[in-house]
Design an enzyme around this catalytic site. Sequence first.
Site, PDB file in Angstrom:
ATOM      1  CG  HIS A  87      -2.026  -1.017   1.103  1.00 65.25           C
ATOM      2  ND1 HIS A  87      -2.971  -1.025   0.117  1.00 65.25           N
ATOM      3  CD2 HIS A  87      -2.284  -2.103   1.870  1.00 65.25           C
ATOM      4  CE1 HIS A  87      -3.783  -2.049   0.269  1.00 65.25           C
ATOM      5  NE2 HIS A  87      -3.372  -2.734   1.334  1.00 65.25           N
ATOM      6  CD  GLN A 116      -6.232   0.783  -0.647  1.00 66.69           C
ATOM      7  OE1 GLN A 116      -7.296   1.162  -1.122  1.00 66.69           O
ATOM      8  NE2 GLN A 116      -5.784  -0.436  -0.844  1.00 66.69           N
ATOM      9  CB  CYS A 117      -1.633   3.934  -2.175  1.00 67.96           C
ATOM     10  SG  CYS A 117      -2.078   2.197  -2.441  1.00 67.96           S
ATOM     11  CB  CYS A 118      -2.453   9.181  -1.063  1.00 65.92           C
ATOM     12  SG  CYS A 118      -2.519   9.075  -2.864  1.00 65.92           S
ATOM     13  CB  THR A 121       2.806   6.918   0.682  1.00 61.90           C
ATOM     14  OG1 THR A 121       2.590   5.718  -0.074  1.00 61.90           O
ATOM     15  CG2 THR A 121       4.140   7.537   0.296  1.00 61.90           C
TER      16      THR A 121
END
Length: 194
Positions: A87, A116-118, A121
Site C-alpha cells: 500500500h 489508502q496508498c496516499c 505513504t
Amino acid sequence: MTNALIVIDVQESFRQREDWAAVSDPEIVSKVARLVDHARGQGDLVVWVLHSDPDTGTVFDPANGLVRLMDGLTPASGEPTLVKTSHNAFTTTNLQQLLTLAGIRDLTVCGIRTEQCCETTTRVAADLGYQVTFVVDATATHPIAHRDAPAGRTLAEVLADPRTLSTDEIIARTEYALAGRFARVTTVKELTGS
C-alpha cells in the site's frame, strides 16, 4: 533540490474498475499534471509510483497492460518510475534509498487512493523523518462499503447502502487524521498559487 513530488498510482488500472464511475475526482489527471509542472518549475524531483499485483488476473496485474500512467501524465527524462506491491510507496521499492541519495527531505504526496496508498505513504514518510505536504484535492478515492456488507454487490447497491462511507467523508477523515500529525494538508491552488 530537497523536495520531491510523489505521484502515487494515477494509473489506468483504476479507470477500468466499476467503481471508477463513483470516483471522487474523475479529472484527477489535470490536478496532478499541475503539480508536476509546478514541481518541475521549482527544480524538484518527480517520482512516479505504480501499483502492481502480479499473477492475480486483476486490473493491477501487469500482464493485462493496465499498470501504466493515465493519459496526460508522462515522466520526463531522469524522473524515476517505481512499481510497488504494497500500500505504501516505501516498503516494496527503493524509494527511501533514491530520496536519500538525492538529498530529499521534503515530500509532496498526491494520487489515488486518498485514504489508502496516499495516506499510508504519508504516514510512513513522516515516521521516516520526512516533512510531508499532502495535496488533498490532487488525490482521489472511491466510496467504501461497510465491513459487514455482503461481498459481490454492484456499485449501485454499495452506493445505496447508508453504511457506505462516501468519498467526501473519506477525504475529510484523511485530512483530520493527517493534518498536524503526519503532514501539512493543502490544495493545488494553495501550493502552486494558481
